[in-house]
Enzyme design. Structure first.
Site, PDB file in Angstrom:
ATOM      1  N   ASP A  95       0.799  -1.229   0.000  1.00 49.52           N
ATOM      2  CA  ASP A  95       0.000   0.000   0.000  1.00 49.52           C
ATOM      3  C   ASP A  95       0.832   1.281   0.000  1.00 49.52           C
ATOM      4  O   ASP A  95       0.360   2.333   0.411  1.00 49.52           O
ATOM      5  CB  ASP A  95      -0.967   0.004   1.193  1.00 49.52           C
ATOM      6  N   GLU A  96       2.068   1.185  -0.485  1.00 49.47           N
ATOM      7  CA  GLU A  96       2.955   2.355  -0.499  1.00 49.47           C
ATOM      8  C   GLU A  96       3.805   2.323  -1.752  1.00 49.47           C
ATOM      9  O   GLU A  96       4.306   1.264  -2.115  1.00 49.47           O
ATOM     10  CB  GLU A  96       3.946   2.272   0.661  1.00 49.47           C
TER      11      GLU A  96
END
Length: 404
Positions: A95-96
């Site tokens: 998620d990054e």
DNA sequence: TCTGGGGTCCTAGGACCC
DNA sequence: TCTGGGGTCCTAGGACCC
């Protein structure tokens, strides 16, 4: 991405919106919180907290198991959008991501304009919120995206990095965890500004290599640690592991062996998917009192076979297990990879070749029928035993999966 | 409170070699 | 009889990240 796992769960079940939600498992299970909604965080629930603790802090929370396939799916959709904004994209985790925006100005406008456009497109395509930090280094971009949460965009103008960082707690620096934070507190360093005021030599004397890197980070530089490589270079994995915490501690040798076999198979399969062989096999053993040991063996020849990893890990286990103690966790970890030159090894009378063919067939069955469709004998024995304990209907005679 | 699972990187000591 | 210096490989443990 903001509260990524929780937000994806909300897409699938909109009734969760605005409620305290905990992703990670049931409230009375062994495990920790993977993600908590903002409503749950108000009760003091945060990721990495034991589920049972989260339940005590917030009994009205809705506990949902994780859905890794869903998260991977949405992570992939976001990645597709990111690629439209820069050829140099690096997913730092599920998620990054980092984007190198050098040279995109003519096409996308200023960094701030590009970021707003990106923010909108992610929302439009996925209905998920994200936050974006823009800066001259990865470190400052990451910290500014944290400060921008939730759902914000924050641009740190070049030259203002140090003054942006100065008032923030040192623990905001990636790599400064509980232990390092404590050590820094002890010498009176609380904020990044305190760190920036320290002598570089002093930090190096106290904390070695890390201290030196820390001095740079206090001024917003990437130097040292994980930020050194270029954005977007994909590197091969250095290790592969699987581990399992038992629902209840056990000293049943059949169950323990079966678990090791199963873990070895999962590890070996991924090894083959990467086209590697491995030389070092490591066993991880955690007892009920949480004491944990690791024991490793380096093989004379690299392998990619389930059976070799299973044998090595079982040997390590029997050589080191104190059988008076019950076991909480077992893990199998491999490292020391070499490329697999797919030449058949004729020195062992075709054993490797036959195993390779069998495993290729097994991998295909797993693709078609699921992970539990086939396994080595000793693993299957334990597999059934476990399923019978949990669900007497799942006796081998009634096995629902024909391929088994 | 009772502590997951998958990774990376670092340190330190010992064996072994030249 | 006392004990260098540099290197690599291996093992164990731990901090940290998501």
């Amino acid at each position: 991405m903001d509260a990524f796992f929780v937000s994806v769960e909300e897409l699938f079940d909109p009734s969760l919106k605005g409620k305290p939600v905990v992703v990670g498992g049931k409230h009375d299970e062994r495990g920790v919180v993977s993600a908590a909604s903002y409503a749950a965080r108000k009760f003091g629930v945060h990721s990495a907290m034991p589920l049972r603790t989260a339940y005590q802090k917030c009994p009205q929370a809705i506990f949902v198991p994780g859905h890794p396939e869903r998260y991977k799916e949405y992570s992939g959709r976001v990645y597709e959008i990111l690629q439209r904004f820069s050829p140099r994209v690096e997913m730092a985790s599920i998620d990054e991501a980092y984007l190198d925006m050098t040279g995109t100005e003519r096409l996308l406008g200023s960094p701030l304009q590009a970021a707003h456009k990106l923010h909108q497109e992610v929302k439009a395509a996925t209905n998920l919120n994200c936050s974006i930090g823009i800066a001259s280094s990865r470190l400052v971009a990451k910290i500014s995206s944290d400060q921008a949460k939730p759902n914000g965009v924050l641009y740190i103008l070049p030259g203002l990095e140090a003054s942006f960082l100065a008032p923030l707690a040192v623990a905001k620096i990636p790599g400064v965890g509980k232990v390092m934070n404590q050590k820094l507190q002890e010498i009176g360093i609380r904020r990044i500004g305190d760190l920036a005021a320290m002598e570089e030599r002093d930090l190096e004397r106290r904390f070695g290599k890390w201290g030196l890197a820390l001095a740079g980070k206090a001024h917003g530089e990437d130097a040292g640690g994980w930020f050194d490589s270029e954005i977007g270079e994909r590197s091969d994995p250095k290790s592969i592991s699987h581990e399992h915490t038992f629902g209840e501690d056990t000293r049943d040798p059949v169950r323990l062996e079966a678990t090791l076999t199963h873990l070895s198979e999962k590890v070996a399969r991924r090894l083959r998917e990467h086209g590697f062989r491995t030389r070092t096999v490591q066993l991880k053993l955690r007892y009920s009192d949480f004491t944990t040991i690791t024991r490793a063996q380096t093989l004379p020849e690299p392998t990619q076979l389930d059976i070799d990893l299973a044998e090595a890990s079982r040997k390590l286990f029997h050589d080191h297990w104190n059988s008076r103690q019950t076991v909480r966790l077992l893990g199998v970890h491999i490292s020391g990879f070499t490329a697999d030159e797919t030449q058949g090894n004729l020195l062992d009378g075709g054993r490797s070749e036959r195993w390779r063919n069998a495993l290729e067939a097994a991998d295909k069955l797993r693709d078609k029928f699921g992970e539990s469709a086939v396994g080595l004998g000793s693993g299957m024995r334990g597999h059934y035993r476990e399923r019978v304990q949990e669900n007497p209907a799942a006796l081998p005679g009634k096995a629902p999966q024909k391929p088994a």
